[in-house]
Motif scaffolding. Structure first.
Motif, PDB file in Angstrom:
ATOM      1  N   ARG A 144       0.833  -1.206   0.000  1.00  0.00           N
ATOM      2  CA  ARG A 144       0.000   0.000   0.000  1.00  0.00           C
ATOM      3  C   ARG A 144       0.866   1.255   0.000  1.00  0.00           C
ATOM      4  O   ARG A 144       0.525   2.254  -0.635  1.00  0.00           O
ATOM      5  CB  ARG A 144      -0.915  -0.004   1.216  1.00  0.00           C
ATOM      6  N   ALA A 145       1.993   1.194   0.701  1.00  0.00           N
ATOM      7  CA  ALA A 145       2.890   2.351   0.731  1.00  0.00           C
ATOM      8  C   ALA A 145       3.418   2.664  -0.659  1.00  0.00           C
ATOM      9  O   ALA A 145       3.593   3.832  -1.027  1.00  0.00           O
ATOM     10  CB  ALA A 145       4.053   2.089   1.694  1.00  0.00           C
ATOM     11  N   SER A 146       3.691   1.644  -1.439  1.00  0.00           N
ATOM     12  CA  SER A 146       4.259   1.856  -2.776  1.00  0.00           C
ATOM     13  C   SER A 146       3.286   2.513  -3.738  1.00  0.00           C
ATOM     14  O   SER A 146       3.684   2.983  -4.808  1.00  0.00           O
ATOM     15  CB  SER A 146       4.744   0.521  -3.361  1.00  0.00           C
ATOM     16  N   SER A 147       1.996   2.557  -3.377  1.00  0.00           N
ATOM     17  CA  SER A 147       1.010   3.189  -4.254  1.00  0.00           C
ATOM     18  C   SER A 147       0.227   4.294  -3.557  1.00  0.00           C
ATOM     19  O   SER A 147      -0.835   4.713  -4.037  1.00  0.00           O
ATOM     20  CB  SER A 147       0.038   2.133  -4.790  1.00  0.00           C
ATOM     21  N   ALA A 148       0.725   4.783  -2.416  1.00  0.00           N
ATOM     22  CA  ALA A 148       0.030   5.840  -1.676  1.00  0.00           C
ATOM     23  C   ALA A 148      -0.175   7.067  -2.560  1.00  0.00           C
ATOM     24  O   ALA A 148       0.726   7.466  -3.313  1.00  0.00           O
ATOM     25  CB  ALA A 148       0.818   6.210  -0.427  1.00  0.00           C
ATOM     26  N   ALA A 149      -1.338   7.672  -2.436  1.00  0.00           N
ATOM     27  CA  ALA A 149      -1.682   8.796  -3.310  1.00  0.00           C
ATOM     28  C   ALA A 149      -1.257  10.144  -2.747  1.00  0.00           C
ATOM     29  O   ALA A 149      -1.317  11.159  -3.447  1.00  0.00           O
ATOM     30  CB  ALA A 149      -3.185   8.796  -3.574  1.00  0.00           C
ATOM     31  N   SER A 150      -0.831  10.190  -1.478  1.00  0.00           N
ATOM     32  CA  SER A 150      -0.461  11.458  -0.868  1.00  0.00           C
ATOM     33  C   SER A 150       0.511  11.212   0.276  1.00  0.00           C
ATOM     34  O   SER A 150       0.574  10.096   0.819  1.00  0.00           O
ATOM     35  CB  SER A 150      -1.703  12.175  -0.327  1.00  0.00           C
ATOM     36  N   PRO A 151       1.258  12.232   0.691  1.00  0.00           N
ATOM     37  CA  PRO A 151       2.140  12.071   1.849  1.00  0.00           C
ATOM     38  C   PRO A 151       1.373  11.686   3.110  1.00  0.00           C
ATOM     39  O   PRO A 151       1.864  10.908   3.928  1.00  0.00           O
ATOM     40  CB  PRO A 151       2.784  13.454   1.994  1.00  0.00           C
ATOM     41  N   GLU A 152       0.154  12.229   3.253  1.00  0.00           N
ATOM     42  CA  GLU A 152      -0.649  11.916   4.437  1.00  0.00           C
ATOM     43  C   GLU A 152      -1.027  10.440   4.464  1.00  0.00           C
ATOM     44  O   GLU A 152      -0.947   9.788   5.521  1.00  0.00           O
ATOM     45  CB  GLU A 152      -1.911  12.787   4.460  1.00  0.00           C
ATOM     46  N   GLU A 153      -1.420   9.910   3.319  1.00  0.00           N
ATOM     47  CA  GLU A 153      -1.748   8.488   3.250  1.00  0.00           C
ATOM     48  C   GLU A 153      -0.513   7.644   3.530  1.00  0.00           C
ATOM     49  O   GLU A 153      -0.583   6.634   4.245  1.00  0.00           O
ATOM     50  CB  GLU A 153      -2.317   8.132   1.877  1.00  0.00           C
ATOM     51  N   LEU A 154       0.619   8.052   3.002  1.00  0.00           N
ATOM     52  CA  LEU A 154       1.864   7.310   3.202  1.00  0.00           C
ATOM     53  C   LEU A 154       2.246   7.277   4.683  1.00  0.00           C
ATOM     54  O   LEU A 154       2.621   6.229   5.216  1.00  0.00           O
ATOM     55  CB  LEU A 154       2.983   7.950   2.381  1.00  0.00           C
ATOM     56  N   ARG A 155       2.126   8.403   5.360  1.00  0.00           N
ATOM     57  CA  ARG A 155       2.440   8.450   6.795  1.00  0.00           C
ATOM     58  C   ARG A 155       1.466   7.578   7.591  1.00  0.00           C
ATOM     59  O   ARG A 155       1.843   6.942   8.579  1.00  0.00           O
ATOM     60  CB  ARG A 155       2.403   9.891   7.299  1.00  0.00           C
ATOM     61  N   GLY A 156       0.206   7.559   7.176  1.00  0.00           N
ATOM     62  CA  GLY A 156      -0.779   6.732   7.861  1.00  0.00           C
ATOM     63  C   GLY A 156      -0.459   5.253   7.734  1.00  0.00           C
ATOM     64  O   GLY A 156      -0.564   4.496   8.708  1.00  0.00           O
ATOM     65  N   VAL A 157      -0.077   4.826   6.544  1.00  0.00           N
ATOM     66  CA  VAL A 157       0.307   3.427   6.322  1.00  0.00           C
ATOM     67  C   VAL A 157       1.537   3.084   7.147  1.00  0.00           C
ATOM     68  O   VAL A 157       1.620   2.022   7.778  1.00  0.00           O
ATOM     69  CB  VAL A 157       0.570   3.172   4.816  1.00  0.00           C
TER      70      VAL A 157
END
Length: 329
Positions: A144-157
């Motif tokens: 999921r991190a490799s396809s995160a759509a935003s920095p916020e989503e990436l930090r959440g993952v």
């Protein structure tokens, strides 16, 4: 293999004699021929280095790093030549504005991949079925991190993976250590050692990035702040599990767990403990690790290789593949 000279005795003096480094402390004298030293780490205060020693080390391509009591690098002196610095940094600055998420995703996905790999390795060693399940969940989060759509989503993952990863290690380590998970402010011995060794890792990462022409202060996920080496923090994420977490688990899960001596007033490790930990880390960095490409190298070399690949990726505008260890039992 990088040969590291660690100086951890308060009041030590480093000087030069006939192209050798001489370390004098408490009436003792150690001589290290310069051709046998690739890096000098000063792991305590009260150490003096002569200007002759600094000049000779610089001419010989040997870097010096000074650590504070927390393990954070205060200053790193590197040789005055850097590969393709101007072109690399221009490309880095451009990417940090135009496409930072692509590089942030690659580094966080690699970090989570290594966390999952370490848990899977520990599952094989301990026979704990629940660890395999946790490793699988962290692997899913890496995807999921490799396809995160935003920095916020990436930090959440990343945060969700951290809860599973550190919760698993807390279950494995002896309860008497008081380790309940990753907490920077906790004074339990595991968190205290993690804090210190991450700082030492940052010093190695800083050196690898600078040598390959990268600006350590301009990252892709960590915020840009004056004096904060954002790229060091971004890049080091990929190596935390392999370089530090696995070592700390090995130290504290064994019968001969180290004695972690902490000053009760400051919460900082004493000099002797810091010296022992620095030596343990540099020994650990020499272990051979196989990456996802099947390349077997000492871990310290992977840190440099992936910095070079990052610089090449930026200059070419090509996709970056982060470091993921092919973990073994």
């Amino acid at each position: 293999m990088t040969r590291v000279l660690v100086v951890a005795a308060h009041g030590a003096r480093i000087r030069v004699h006939r192209r050798s480094l001489v370390v004098e402390s408490n009436g003792e004298r150690m001589v290290a021929p310069l051709h046998e030293v690739d890096r000098v780490v000063v792991a305590t205060s009260g150490v003096s280095v002569t200007s002759s020693a600094v000049r000779l080390l610089a001419r010989s391509g040997v870097g010096i790093v000074f650590l504070d009591a927390r393990g954070d690098p205060i200053v790193s002196l590197e040789p005055p030549w850097i590969n393709a610095a101007a072109e690399t940094r221009l490309a880095q600055y451009r990417a940090s504005v135009e496409n930072p998420l692509a590089y942030a995703r690659a580094m966080v996905a690699a970090k989570l991949g290594n966390q999952a790999g370490l848990l899977r390795s520990l599952a094989r060693r301990t026979g704990a079925a629940w660890l395999r399940e946790e490793a699988s969940e962290v692997e899913k989060l890496a995807l999921r991190a490799s396809s995160a759509a935003s920095p916020e989503e990436l930090r959440g993952v990343e945060a969700r993976a951290a809860r599973r990863y550190w919760g698993s290690l807390a279950r494995l380590l002896p309860g008497g250590l008081g380790f309940r998970g990753r907490d920077h402010s906790s004074r339990d011995p595991v968190n205290t050692v993690l804090n210190y060794l991450y700082g030492v890792l940052y010093a190695e990462v800083f050196q690898a990035l600078v040598v390959h022409g990268l600006d350590p202060y301009v990252g892709f996920l960590h915020a840009l702040r004056p004096g904060s080496p954002a790229l060091v923090y971004d890049y080091a994420e990929m190596f935390r599990a392999s370089a530090v977490d696995s070592l700390v688990y090995s130290l504290f899960s064994s019968r001969g767990a180290p004695e972690v001596r902490v000053d009760p007033e400051t919460g900082l490790l004493d000099r002797e403990t810091r010296a022992e930990l620095v030596k343990s880390l540099y020994q650990w960095l020499r272990r051979r690790a196989v990456d996802s490409r099947g390349q077997a190298e000492p871990l310290e070399r992977h840190i440099r290789l992936y910095a070079r690949r990052l610089a090449q990726s930026l200059r070419a505008g090509a996709e970056y593949q982060g470091f993921v260890e092919a973990w073994r039992p």
